[in-house]
Design a protein around this motif. Structure first.
Motif, PDB file in Angstrom:
ATOM      1  N   ASP A 193      14.720  33.841  -7.520  1.00 30.34           N
ATOM      2  CA  ASP A 193      14.993  34.113  -8.928  1.00 30.34           C
ATOM      3  C   ASP A 193      13.829  33.622  -9.788  1.00 30.34           C
ATOM      4  O   ASP A 193      13.424  34.288 -10.730  1.00 30.34           O
ATOM      5  N   LYS A 194      13.272  32.470  -9.455  1.00 32.14           N
ATOM      6  CA  LYS A 194      12.147  31.925 -10.224  1.00 32.14           C
ATOM      7  C   LYS A 194      10.906  32.796 -10.087  1.00 32.14           C
ATOM      8  O   LYS A 194      10.174  32.996 -11.044  1.00 32.14           O
ATOM      9  N   SER A 195      10.658  33.301  -8.901  1.00 26.96           N
ATOM     10  CA  SER A 195       9.461  34.108  -8.681  1.00 26.96           C
ATOM     11  C   SER A 195       9.675  35.559  -9.101  1.00 26.96           C
ATOM     12  O   SER A 195       8.734  36.332  -9.156  1.00 26.96           O
TER      13      SER A 195
ATOM     14  N   LEU B 160      17.314  31.408 -16.196  1.00 20.53           N
ATOM     15  CA  LEU B 160      17.515  31.945 -14.865  1.00 20.53           C
ATOM     16  C   LEU B 160      18.981  31.823 -14.495  1.00 20.53           C
ATOM     17  O   LEU B 160      19.615  30.821 -14.783  1.00 20.53           O
ATOM     18  N   SER B 161      19.510  32.836 -13.869  1.00 27.17           N
ATOM     19  CA  SER B 161      20.915  32.798 -13.482  1.00 27.17           C
ATOM     20  C   SER B 161      21.056  32.128 -12.123  1.00 27.17           C
ATOM     21  O   SER B 161      20.188  32.248 -11.265  1.00 27.17           O
ATOM     22  N   GLU B 162      22.161  31.441 -11.975  1.00 24.83           N
ATOM     23  CA  GLU B 162      22.477  30.828 -10.689  1.00 24.83           C
ATOM     24  C   GLU B 162      22.955  31.922  -9.738  1.00 24.83           C
ATOM     25  O   GLU B 162      23.639  32.859 -10.165  1.00 24.83           O
ATOM     26  N   PRO B 163      22.621  31.794  -8.459  1.00 28.57           N
ATOM     27  CA  PRO B 163      23.141  32.778  -7.508  1.00 28.57           C
ATOM     28  C   PRO B 163      24.664  32.679  -7.439  1.00 28.57           C
ATOM     29  O   PRO B 163      25.230  31.597  -7.576  1.00 28.57           O
TER      30      PRO B 163
ATOM     31  N   ARG C 297      27.080  23.410  11.238  1.00 24.99           N
ATOM     32  CA  ARG C 297      25.941  23.274  10.321  1.00 24.99           C
ATOM     33  C   ARG C 297      26.107  24.154   9.089  1.00 24.99           C
ATOM     34  O   ARG C 297      25.134  24.561   8.472  1.00 24.99           O
ATOM     35  N   GLU C 298      27.369  24.389   8.713  1.00 30.35           N
ATOM     36  CA  GLU C 298      27.665  25.281   7.595  1.00 30.35           C
ATOM     37  C   GLU C 298      26.994  24.818   6.297  1.00 30.35           C
ATOM     38  O   GLU C 298      26.404  25.622   5.580  1.00 30.35           O
ATOM     39  N   GLU C 299      27.114  23.520   6.012  1.00 27.13           N
ATOM     40  CA  GLU C 299      26.548  23.003   4.757  1.00 27.13           C
ATOM     41  C   GLU C 299      25.032  23.162   4.720  1.00 27.13           C
ATOM     42  O   GLU C 299      24.463  23.474   3.683  1.00 27.13           O
ATOM     43  N   GLU C 300      24.404  22.948   5.853  1.00 29.39           N
ATOM     44  CA  GLU C 300      22.946  23.098   5.939  1.00 29.39           C
ATOM     45  C   GLU C 300      22.522  24.524   5.577  1.00 29.39           C
ATOM     46  O   GLU C 300      21.599  24.738   4.778  1.00 29.39           O
ATOM     47  N   PHE C 301      23.209  25.514   6.124  1.00 31.63           N
ATOM     48  CA  PHE C 301      22.860  26.903   5.845  1.00 31.63           C
ATOM     49  C   PHE C 301      23.226  27.296   4.419  1.00 31.63           C
ATOM     50  O   PHE C 301      22.521  28.073   3.788  1.00 31.63           O
ATOM     51  N   TRP C 302      24.324  26.736   3.900  1.00 30.50           N
ATOM     52  CA  TRP C 302      24.727  27.010   2.520  1.00 30.50           C
ATOM     53  C   TRP C 302      23.639  26.513   1.567  1.00 30.50           C
ATOM     54  O   TRP C 302      23.197  27.237   0.677  1.00 30.50           O
ATOM     55  N   ARG C 303      23.168  25.266   1.776  1.00 32.11           N
ATOM     56  CA  ARG C 303      22.128  24.703   0.896  1.00 32.11           C
ATOM     57  C   ARG C 303      20.821  25.478   1.020  1.00 32.11           C
ATOM     58  O   ARG C 303      20.146  25.726   0.023  1.00 32.11           O
ATOM     59  N   ALA C 304      20.466  25.867   2.234  1.00 27.51           N
ATOM     60  CA  ALA C 304      19.232  26.628   2.439  1.00 27.51           C
ATOM     61  C   ALA C 304      19.313  27.981   1.733  1.00 27.51           C
ATOM     62  O   ALA C 304      18.351  28.409   1.080  1.00 27.51           O
ATOM     63  N   ALA C 305      20.452  28.634   1.840  1.00 26.05           N
ATOM     64  CA  ALA C 305      20.633  29.931   1.195  1.00 26.05           C
ATOM     65  C   ALA C 305      20.569  29.791  -0.323  1.00 26.05           C
ATOM     66  O   ALA C 305      19.916  30.581  -1.007  1.00 26.05           O
ATOM     67  N   GLN C 306      21.213  28.766  -0.840  1.00 26.30           N
ATOM     68  CA  GLN C 306      21.214  28.519  -2.280  1.00 26.30           C
ATOM     69  C   GLN C 306      19.788  28.294  -2.782  1.00 26.30           C
ATOM     70  O   GLN C 306      19.378  28.857  -3.791  1.00 26.30           O
ATOM     71  N   GLN C 307      19.024  27.495  -2.053  1.00 29.65           N
ATOM     72  CA  GLN C 307      17.647  27.206  -2.449  1.00 29.65           C
ATOM     73  C   GLN C 307      16.781  28.458  -2.382  1.00 29.65           C
ATOM     74  O   GLN C 307      15.988  28.715  -3.291  1.00 29.65           O
ATOM     75  N   GLU C 308      16.926  29.234  -1.334  1.00 32.55           N
ATOM     76  CA  GLU C 308      16.141  30.473  -1.211  1.00 32.55           C
ATOM     77  C   GLU C 308      16.413  31.408  -2.380  1.00 32.55           C
ATOM     78  O   GLU C 308      15.486  31.976  -2.959  1.00 32.55           O
ATOM     79  N   LEU C 309      17.678  31.581  -2.721  1.00 30.36           N
ATOM     80  CA  LEU C 309      18.042  32.477  -3.814  1.00 30.36           C
ATOM     81  C   LEU C 309      17.497  31.968  -5.143  1.00 30.36           C
ATOM     82  O   LEU C 309      17.021  32.750  -5.962  1.00 30.36           O
ATOM     83  N   ARG C 310      17.553  30.665  -5.363  1.00 32.98           N
ATOM     84  CA  ARG C 310      17.001  30.097  -6.598  1.00 32.98           C
ATOM     85  C   ARG C 310      15.491  30.311  -6.656  1.00 32.98           C
ATOM     86  O   ARG C 310      14.956  30.646  -7.704  1.00 32.98           O
ATOM     87  N   ASN C 311      14.824  30.115  -5.532  1.00 33.20           N
ATOM     88  CA  ASN C 311      13.374  30.305  -5.497  1.00 33.20           C
ATOM     89  C   ASN C 311      13.008  31.762  -5.755  1.00 33.20           C
ATOM     90  O   ASN C 311      12.033  32.038  -6.448  1.00 33.20           O
TER      91      ASN C 311
END
Length: 55
Positions: free
Chosen positions: A44-46, A3-6, A28-42
């Motif tokens: 990609d997996k699905s 799987l490719s990283e976003p 809350r920039e870091e919070e949104f960055w982590r949430a976006a990263q996780q959403e994109l990874r999820n």
């Protein structure tokens, strides 16, 4: 299949959208960055076989 990283650009765009949807809170920039990263990874997996959208 690996799987490719976003990309940073994909994360930035998703984080900005999440931030806007949350009412543009400050500091809350870091919070949104982590949430976006996780959403994109999820996504990609699905979505292991990415196909171009057809109109």
């Amino acid at each position: 299949m690996q799987l490719s990283e976003p990309t940073e650009q994909e994360i930035r765009e998703r984080a900005h959208r999440l931030w806007e949807q949350a009412g543009k809170p400050e500091g809350r920039e870091e919070e949104f960055w982590r949430a976006a990263q996780q959403e994109l990874r999820n996504e990609d997996k699905s979505n292991t076989q990415r196909t171009p959208d057809t109109l």
